[in-house]
Design a protein around this motif. Structure first.
Motif, PDB file in Angstrom:
ATOM      1  N   THR A  59       0.818  -1.221   0.000  1.00 51.80           N
ATOM      2  CA  THR A  59       0.000   0.000   0.000  1.00 51.80           C
ATOM      3  C   THR A  59       0.849   1.266   0.000  1.00 51.80           C
ATOM      4  O   THR A  59       0.387   2.320   0.422  1.00 51.80           O
ATOM      5  N   ASP A  75      -8.849  -1.049   0.691  1.00 47.88           N
ATOM      6  CA  ASP A  75      -8.899  -1.011   2.158  1.00 47.88           C
ATOM      7  C   ASP A  75      -7.485  -1.068   2.721  1.00 47.88           C
ATOM      8  O   ASP A  75      -7.055  -2.071   3.290  1.00 47.88           O
ATOM      9  N   LYS A  76      -6.738   0.020   2.549  1.00 49.31           N
ATOM     10  CA  LYS A  76      -5.321   0.034   2.920  1.00 49.31           C
ATOM     11  C   LYS A  76      -5.110  -0.109   4.424  1.00 49.31           C
ATOM     12  O   LYS A  76      -4.143  -0.744   4.864  1.00 49.31           O
ATOM     13  N   ASP A  77      -5.977   0.454   5.226  1.00 48.19           N
ATOM     14  CA  ASP A  77      -5.827   0.338   6.676  1.00 48.19           C
ATOM     15  C   ASP A  77      -5.933  -1.110   7.126  1.00 48.19           C
ATOM     16  O   ASP A  77      -5.185  -1.558   8.001  1.00 48.19           O
ATOM     17  N   ALA A  78      -6.858  -1.854   6.535  1.00 51.75           N
ATOM     18  CA  ALA A  78      -7.016  -3.268   6.886  1.00 51.75           C
ATOM     19  C   ALA A  78      -5.769  -4.059   6.509  1.00 51.75           C
ATOM     20  O   ALA A  78      -5.348  -4.956   7.248  1.00 51.75           O
ATOM     21  N   ARG A 131      -2.653  -2.874   6.300  1.00 47.67           N
ATOM     22  CA  ARG A 131      -1.539  -2.488   7.173  1.00 47.67           C
ATOM     23  C   ARG A 131      -1.628  -3.142   8.544  1.00 47.67           C
ATOM     24  O   ARG A 131      -0.605  -3.348   9.202  1.00 47.67           O
ATOM     25  N   ARG A 132      -2.832  -3.486   8.982  1.00 46.88           N
ATOM     26  CA  ARG A 132      -2.983  -4.145  10.286  1.00 46.88           C
ATOM     27  C   ARG A 132      -2.476  -5.578  10.254  1.00 46.88           C
ATOM     28  O   ARG A 132      -2.167  -6.142  11.314  1.00 46.88           O
ATOM     29  N   LYS A 166       2.357   0.288  16.726  1.00 42.27           N
ATOM     30  CA  LYS A 166       1.455  -0.773  16.282  1.00 42.27           C
ATOM     31  C   LYS A 166       0.204  -0.866  17.145  1.00 42.27           C
ATOM     32  O   LYS A 166      -0.691  -1.670  16.897  1.00 42.27           O
TER      33      LYS A 166
END
Length: 298
Positions: free
Chosen positions: A50, A69-72, A74-75, A103
């Motif tokens: 991402t 859904d970049k946040d998903a 990165r998690r 994190k």
């Protein structure tokens, strides 16, 4: 868990077509992405991570739409880029604790247990108080893996991780990657053929933004069985030989040149048949792609 990439393309502002309709299915385990410098490997890794947008195509990680859904993503992502900086005057323990805070690990006791566990797993616990500026290249790479493992990722990307490591550190790093890749997706992007043959059950060869081959390294080597020949020549003979035969690689030995040639039949009495390696497959596919381009442009 599977990472599915379909028809991914990326062209930079200077006109370079970094990715051209790349499609891959990457299952759990170690996956090798093999190609020369400038092949598009880092562009693909940055897109999955991402860090840059694609022009077209899709990437799906399980039920996550990677491009939307970049946040998903990165998690659940751990990323060790080809070049990553460390603060030289801070200890590994302190910096890893800082990354853990970023994190979202807010409980100090839990965070301490996780940090110490990762330092033990990467064989850095005994030097956890040492400033990172005093770490060797291999130790820094293992620290990079420790930070990538924060948050129990489902996908880890490592970009050219063993370049510049001495044989002992390279072996330690291989063992660590093999252990990590037992239960999650680990993408190993490299131009070092032996990294892929040693570690990966699945692989792809990419060059100039295009996927040239995918499969199990042991199986793809069989494609050249009975078609690979070797001959030792004087270097002055090489230009003429390259005009006559499909030479895929050359190397010097004792002042002479050893050539590997692909041919359906023995090219001549001076050639001996040899068992193909993954390096031979790699060079053969790159050479084949370059010949197609040359024919198209002529």
């Amino acid at each position: 868990m599977e990472l599915v990439i379909e028809n991914l393309s990326k062209t930079y502002g200077n006109g370079v077509r970094a990715l051209q309709n790349v499609s891959l299915r990457i299952p759990t385990g170690m996956f090798g992405l093999l190609g020369p410098n400038g092949a598009g490997k880092s562009s693909l890794m940055r897109t999955i991570a991402t860090l840059q947008e694609a022009d077209s195509g899709s990437i799906q990680l399980g039920d996550i739409d990677v491009l939307r859904d970049k946040d998903a993503v990165r998690r659940v992502l751990g990323y060790l880029p080809q070049e990553f900086g460390v603060y030289p005057k801070i200890s590994a323990e302190e910096l890893l604790d800082h990354f853990a805070v970023l994190k979202g690990l807010s409980d100090s006791k839990q965070r301490r247990e996780i940090v110490h566990g990762l330092l033990q797993r990467t064989n850095l616990y005994e030097v956890r108080k040492k400033n990172l500026g005093g770490y060797s290249g291999g130790m820094k790479q293992r620290f990079g893996i420790a930070q990538a493992l924060l948050g129990n990722p489902r996908l880890i990307i490592v970009d050219e991780p063993t370049a510049g490591l001495d044989p002992a550190e390279r072996n330690r790093f291989h063992n660590l990657l093999a252990e990590i890749g037992e239960n999650i997706i680990v993408i190993l992007s490299t131009h070092i053929v032996s990294d892929v043959s040693d570690l990966c059950r699945n692989m792809a060869i990419i060059n100039k933004g295009q996927v040239l081959l995918t499969g199990d390294p042991l199986l793809v080597m069989q494609e050249l069985t009975g078609q690979l020949w070797r001959r030792t020549i004087d270097k002055e003979q090489l230009p003429a030989l390259q005009q006559e035969q499909q030479v895929i690689s050359t190397r010097l030995f004792a002042g002479r040149t050893i050539v590997h040639v692909v041919s359906d039949a023995q090219p001549g009495p001076d050639y001996e048949g040899i068992t193909p390696t993954l390096e031979d497959v790699y060079f053969a596919r790159i050479a084949q792609a370059e010949r197609k381009v040359a024919v198209a442009e002529s």
